[in-house]
Design an enzyme around this catalytic site. Sequence first.
Site, PDB file in Angstrom:
ATOM      1  N   ASP A  13       7.332   6.238  -2.011  1.00 22.74           N
ATOM      2  CA  ASP A  13       6.766   5.390  -0.952  1.00 22.74           C
ATOM      3  C   ASP A  13       7.774   4.442  -0.298  1.00 22.74           C
ATOM      4  O   ASP A  13       8.178   3.443  -0.905  1.00 22.74           O
ATOM      5  CB  ASP A  13       5.613   4.531  -1.481  1.00 22.74           C
ATOM      6  CG  ASP A  13       4.483   5.344  -2.112  1.00 22.74           C
ATOM      7  OD1 ASP A  13       4.768   6.407  -2.704  1.00 22.74           O
ATOM      8  OD2 ASP A  13       3.325   4.899  -2.033  1.00 22.74           O
ATOM      9  N   GLU A  44       3.878   6.330   3.506  1.00 23.48           N
ATOM     10  CA  GLU A  44       2.567   5.756   3.866  1.00 23.48           C
ATOM     11  C   GLU A  44       2.629   4.252   4.112  1.00 23.48           C
ATOM     12  O   GLU A  44       1.691   3.690   4.653  1.00 23.48           O
ATOM     13  CB  GLU A  44       1.525   6.065   2.777  1.00 23.48           C
ATOM     14  CG  GLU A  44       1.817   5.343   1.473  1.00 23.48           C
ATOM     15  CD  GLU A  44       0.559   4.903   0.725  1.00 23.48           C
ATOM     16  OE1 GLU A  44      -0.549   5.231   1.158  1.00 23.48           O
ATOM     17  OE2 GLU A  44       0.720   4.221  -0.296  1.00 23.48           O
ATOM     18  N   ASN A  45       3.729   3.594   3.708  1.00 20.20           N
ATOM     19  CA  ASN A  45       3.827   2.130   3.853  1.00 20.20           C
ATOM     20  C   ASN A  45       4.982   1.707   4.756  1.00 20.20           C
ATOM     21  O   ASN A  45       5.441   0.569   4.682  1.00 20.20           O
ATOM     22  CB  ASN A  45       4.060   1.466   2.486  1.00 20.20           C
ATOM     23  CG  ASN A  45       2.996   1.793   1.478  1.00 20.20           C
ATOM     24  OD1 ASN A  45       3.224   2.593   0.580  1.00 20.20           O
ATOM     25  ND2 ASN A  45       1.835   1.213   1.627  1.00 20.20           N
ATOM     26  N   ASN A  72      -3.307   6.643   0.916  1.00 24.94           N
ATOM     27  CA  ASN A  72      -4.474   5.870   1.342  1.00 24.94           C
ATOM     28  C   ASN A  72      -4.223   4.996   2.568  1.00 24.94           C
ATOM     29  O   ASN A  72      -5.164   4.551   3.195  1.00 24.94           O
ATOM     30  CB  ASN A  72      -5.003   5.011   0.183  1.00 24.94           C
ATOM     31  CG  ASN A  72      -3.927   4.151  -0.438  1.00 24.94           C
ATOM     32  OD1 ASN A  72      -2.884   4.654  -0.863  1.00 24.94           O
ATOM     33  ND2 ASN A  72      -4.158   2.860  -0.498  1.00 24.94           N
ATOM     34  N   HIS A  73      -2.946   4.769   2.931  1.00 25.30           N
ATOM     35  CA  HIS A  73      -2.669   3.974   4.129  1.00 25.30           C
ATOM     36  C   HIS A  73      -2.386   4.842   5.363  1.00 25.30           C
ATOM     37  O   HIS A  73      -1.931   4.336   6.379  1.00 25.30           O
ATOM     38  CB  HIS A  73      -1.494   3.020   3.875  1.00 25.30           C
ATOM     39  CG  HIS A  73      -1.787   2.023   2.798  1.00 25.30           C
ATOM     40  ND1 HIS A  73      -2.834   1.132   2.882  1.00 25.30           N
ATOM     41  CD2 HIS A  73      -1.199   1.790   1.594  1.00 25.30           C
ATOM     42  CE1 HIS A  73      -2.875   0.389   1.782  1.00 25.30           C
ATOM     43  NE2 HIS A  73      -1.890   0.774   0.985  1.00 25.30           N
ATOM     44  N   HIS A 155      -1.119  11.451  -4.888  1.00 24.75           N
ATOM     45  CA  HIS A 155      -1.122  10.019  -4.572  1.00 24.75           C
ATOM     46  C   HIS A 155      -2.325   9.378  -5.252  1.00 24.75           C
ATOM     47  O   HIS A 155      -3.458   9.513  -4.777  1.00 24.75           O
ATOM     48  CB  HIS A 155      -1.187   9.858  -3.049  1.00 24.75           C
ATOM     49  CG  HIS A 155      -0.845   8.489  -2.577  1.00 24.75           C
ATOM     50  ND1 HIS A 155       0.451   8.069  -2.434  1.00 24.75           N
ATOM     51  CD2 HIS A 155      -1.608   7.442  -2.246  1.00 24.75           C
ATOM     52  CE1 HIS A 155       0.457   6.822  -2.015  1.00 24.75           C
ATOM     53  NE2 HIS A 155      -0.788   6.409  -1.893  1.00 24.75           N
ATOM     54  N   HIS A 180       2.059   6.176  -5.169  1.00 27.85           N
ATOM     55  CA  HIS A 180       1.056   5.143  -4.879  1.00 27.85           C
ATOM     56  C   HIS A 180       1.239   3.841  -5.663  1.00 27.85           C
ATOM     57  O   HIS A 180       1.030   2.772  -5.101  1.00 27.85           O
ATOM     58  CB  HIS A 180      -0.378   5.649  -5.076  1.00 27.85           C
ATOM     59  CG  HIS A 180      -1.421   4.582  -4.873  1.00 27.85           C
ATOM     60  ND1 HIS A 180      -1.701   4.050  -3.632  1.00 27.85           N
ATOM     61  CD2 HIS A 180      -2.236   3.934  -5.739  1.00 27.85           C
ATOM     62  CE1 HIS A 180      -2.659   3.134  -3.756  1.00 27.85           C
ATOM     63  NE2 HIS A 180      -2.993   3.035  -5.020  1.00 27.85           N
ATOM     64  N   HIS A 182       3.943   2.468  -6.746  1.00 29.01           N
ATOM     65  CA  HIS A 182       5.216   1.842  -6.365  1.00 29.01           C
ATOM     66  C   HIS A 182       6.063   1.458  -7.579  1.00 29.01           C
ATOM     67  O   HIS A 182       7.091   0.799  -7.435  1.00 29.01           O
ATOM     68  CB  HIS A 182       5.004   0.610  -5.466  1.00 29.01           C
ATOM     69  CG  HIS A 182       4.426   0.947  -4.123  1.00 29.01           C
ATOM     70  ND1 HIS A 182       4.360   0.045  -3.090  1.00 29.01           N
ATOM     71  CD2 HIS A 182       3.897   2.100  -3.632  1.00 29.01           C
ATOM     72  CE1 HIS A 182       3.801   0.613  -2.027  1.00 29.01           C
ATOM     73  NE2 HIS A 182       3.503   1.870  -2.345  1.00 29.01           N
TER      74      HIS A 182
HETATM   75 FE   LIG Z   1       2.296   3.247  -1.216  1.00 30.64          FE
HETATM   76 FE   LIG Z   2      -0.984   4.293  -1.650  1.00 36.45          FE
END
Ligand SMILES: [Fe+2]
Ligand SMILES: [Fe+2]
Length: 265
Positions: A13, A44-45, A72-73, A155, A180, A182
């Site tokens: 991530d 995703e971040n 999820n983001h 994830h 996910h 991190h």
């Molecule tokens: Fe993430």
């Molecule tokens: Fe995530």
Amino acid sequence: MADAPTSILFIGDVVGGLGRRTLLALLPGLRERFDPTFVVVNAENVAGGLGITPKIADEILAADVDAITLGNHAYHRKEIYPYLDAQERIVRPANYLSSQPGRGWTVVERNGTRLGVVNMSGNLYLRAGRPAFVEIESVLGRLEGQADQVLLDMHAEATSEKVGMGWFLDGRVTAVVGTHTHVPTADARVLPGGTAYITDVGMTGPRGGVIGVRKEQAIESLRTHMSVRFETSDEDPWLMAVFVRCAETPRRAASIEQVLVPWSP
Ligand SMILES: [Fe+2]
Ligand SMILES: [Fe+2]
């Protein structure tokens, strides 16, 4: 001399602008060190800590990254919706509702080798329309004959779902890599059936925060239970990844190595 075996560098991530700069600064050196056939990045971040924009996705793909995975983001930034439908090299979890923008898997090719890249969301503590353990069967069925190697980015929040998915797919895919949380885990290994596995790859971004957020803000929120504005930390950037060497047998791994590299801007 025989060709080098197929290999995959998977990067965890990427968080915020600092994570992006860390990725772009360290990737050339990692290419020299590992000479990966494929590079896949979870991003995703990457847009200010949440989501991704078309401009940033283009910037990452322009660094010769083969595919981007999300989580999820994925839908935090609205401008990415049409991009997710149009750009084949970016995937969001395959077990989301089919009405949600984007695709859950893709196939990329290098030197005549096809890599299937699948993104899946856990079902515990995350919102995913369909069960991961059911949906993966359908995705693998559709990848039959379409890919020489398969990488799944699982994830998920819960370690149990990721460990379970590793065992479930052992001997059927090249690698199951968790994302996910991190935070990198110390369990990277090739499972007995030949699937490379790690519960969490970790993140590419500020290790000096709380999973990416400025630590003072995260602590204030945890301490006071009040609404606190979160910003991306700018302390102690690291790139966290795994390097997977594929075996001669298709969809099997020979080795998996954790890659944890600090960056001084
Ligand atoms: Fe993430
Ligand atoms: Fe995530």
